[in-house]
Enzyme design. Structure first.
Site, PDB file in Angstrom:
ATOM      1  N   HIS A  60       0.847  -1.197   0.000  1.00 57.49           N
ATOM      2  CA  HIS A  60       0.000   0.000   0.000  1.00 57.49           C
ATOM      3  C   HIS A  60       0.878   1.241   0.000  1.00 57.49           C
ATOM      4  CE1 HIS A  60       0.837  -0.544   4.291  1.00 57.49           C
ATOM      5  NE2 HIS A  60       0.227   0.593   4.606  1.00 57.49           N
ATOM      6  N   HIS A  62       1.343   3.837   1.963  1.00 60.93           N
ATOM      7  CA  HIS A  62       1.852   4.558   3.130  1.00 60.93           C
ATOM      8  C   HIS A  62       3.375   4.530   3.037  1.00 60.93           C
ATOM      9  CE1 HIS A  62      -1.995   4.132   5.784  1.00 60.93           C
ATOM     10  NE2 HIS A  62      -1.984   5.256   5.083  1.00 60.93           N
ATOM     11  N   ASP A  64       5.905   4.203   4.941  1.00 58.25           N
ATOM     12  CA  ASP A  64       6.769   3.186   5.561  1.00 58.25           C
ATOM     13  C   ASP A  64       6.802   1.881   4.763  1.00 58.25           C
ATOM     14  OD1 ASP A  64       4.044   3.070   6.490  1.00 58.25           O
ATOM     15  OD2 ASP A  64       4.628   1.659   8.064  1.00 58.25           O
ATOM     16  N   HIS A 140      -7.429  -1.367   5.497  1.00 59.00           N
ATOM     17  CA  HIS A 140      -6.541  -0.433   6.185  1.00 59.00           C
ATOM     18  C   HIS A 140      -7.027   0.978   5.849  1.00 59.00           C
ATOM     19  CE1 HIS A 140      -2.882   0.779   8.098  1.00 59.00           C
ATOM     20  NE2 HIS A 140      -2.209   1.091   7.009  1.00 59.00           N
TER      21      HIS A 140
HETATM   22 ZN   LIG Z   1       2.842   0.528   7.896  1.00 61.26          ZN
HETATM   23 ZN   LIG Z   2      -0.160   1.578   6.551  1.00 64.73          ZN
END
Ligand SMILES: [Zn+2]
Ligand SMILES: [Zn+2]
Length: 315
Positions: A60, A62, A64, A140
């Site tokens: 995904h 994000h 990180d 999420h």
């Molecule tokens: Zn994460």
């Molecule tokens: Zn995430």
């Protein structure tokens, strides 16, 4: 099959912890899964050849889980890479990467092939003669997938002692035997394949379940998986934060492993709120027996004959 943990913590930076990235070798194929910031340095540290990376799976968008990607692509360019690079990621990543390459006027000389994901049902996204990869739709704060890597069943194995007892069988017949065909002698006698070969190794599988709320429905997609990674950002003392940030607790990860009848569970994506990570293992073990904690440099090897698992810390 072996899995190397390159990074296993959630977003906040720390001195000795990197965000999510893993390197998987399965049936002689190699895959990079997620690419958090600093992944290229981790690849160097753990002596993984850049030329082994031709397929990257991003769960995904994000940071990180993908902020390391542009750095890795830029380095591939500096190293004069020629091979195509396949990236499997949610729709939107192509735009982000292409904008960075365009504004820095650093187009690589190799092709980047984007496989944009947007389906909310599990789908087959990679398929060759050795491995297939399916998405595992997760829930999420943004569109997210896990990935299920499955070995394909191999050829049958020759029983050389049995073959030697049949002098009519020549080397040119071996491939037919490996493919499961019976052998017919000159006088028409049929020797059944199972008398001349052994069953192939049982295919192995690995499921990577990235950031998600507790989602028991995924157990049917990853049923009987040999090795399962499932995020556990929190312990159940922070169940409420887990629910609002759409993450899982260690106990919930254990429940998924149990429901999916997985052989082993790896926990990761630990929140920086916790200093004693053993608590994650203890909590998951209240519902599932075979739990290991992800740790940078840890290599988890699964043997497809005995299913013995070996751990190596590679510091
Ligand atoms: Zn994460
Ligand atoms: Zn995430």
């Amino acid at each position: 099959m072996s899995l190397t943990i390159l990074g296993c913590h959630s977003a906040t930076p720390r001195t000795s912890a990197h965000p999510t990235s893993q390197y998987l070798e399965i049936n002689n194929k190699r895959f990079l899964i997620d690419c958090g910031e600093g992944t290229q340095v981790q690849l160097r540290k753990y002596k993984i050849k850049f030329s082994n990376i031709n397929h990257i799976f991003i769960s995904h968008l994000h940071g990180d889980h993908f902020f390391g990607l542009i750095g890795l692509i830029s380095t591939f360019g500096l190293l004069n890479r020629k091979n195509d690079l396949h990236i499997y990621a949610p729709t939107g990543l192509k735009e982000i990467i292409q904008l960075q390459l365009k504004t820095s006027n650093s187009w690589p000389q190799f092709d980047i092939i984007y496989h944009e994901l947007k389906n909310d049902q599990s789908e087959l996204i990679f398929d060759d003669n050795k491995v297939e990869v399916y998405t595992v739709p997760l829930t999420h704060r943004v569109y997210t997938n896990g990935f299920l890597f499955k070995e394909k069943i191999g050829e049958r194995k020759l029983n050389i002692n049995a073959i030697k007892e049949n002098p009519e069988i020549e080397i040119c017949d071996y491939q037919n035997l490996k493919n499961g065909k019976d052998f017919v002698t000159k006088n028409g006698t049929i020797i059944e394949n199972k008398e001349l070969t052994f069953d192939p190794n049982k295919p192995l599988s690995y499921a990577f379940c990235s950031d998600t709320v507790y989602k028991p429905e995924i157990a049917t997609i990853i049923k009987n998986v040999d090795l399962l990674y499932h995020e556990s950002t929190f312990l159940k003392d922070r169940q409420e934060i887990a629910a609002t940030t759409k993450h899982s607790t260690a106990e919930e990860a254990g429940k998924i492993a149990k429901k999916a009848n997985s052989k082993q569970l790896i926990l990761g994506h630990f929140s920086s709120r916790y200093t004693n990570l053993d608590l994650f293992k203890q909590e998951a073990e209240t519902v599932f027996d075979n739990v290991v904690l992800a740790k940078e440099g840890k290599i988890i090897t699964v043997d497809n004959k005995t299913f013995a698992t070996e751990l190596t810390i590679n510091q």
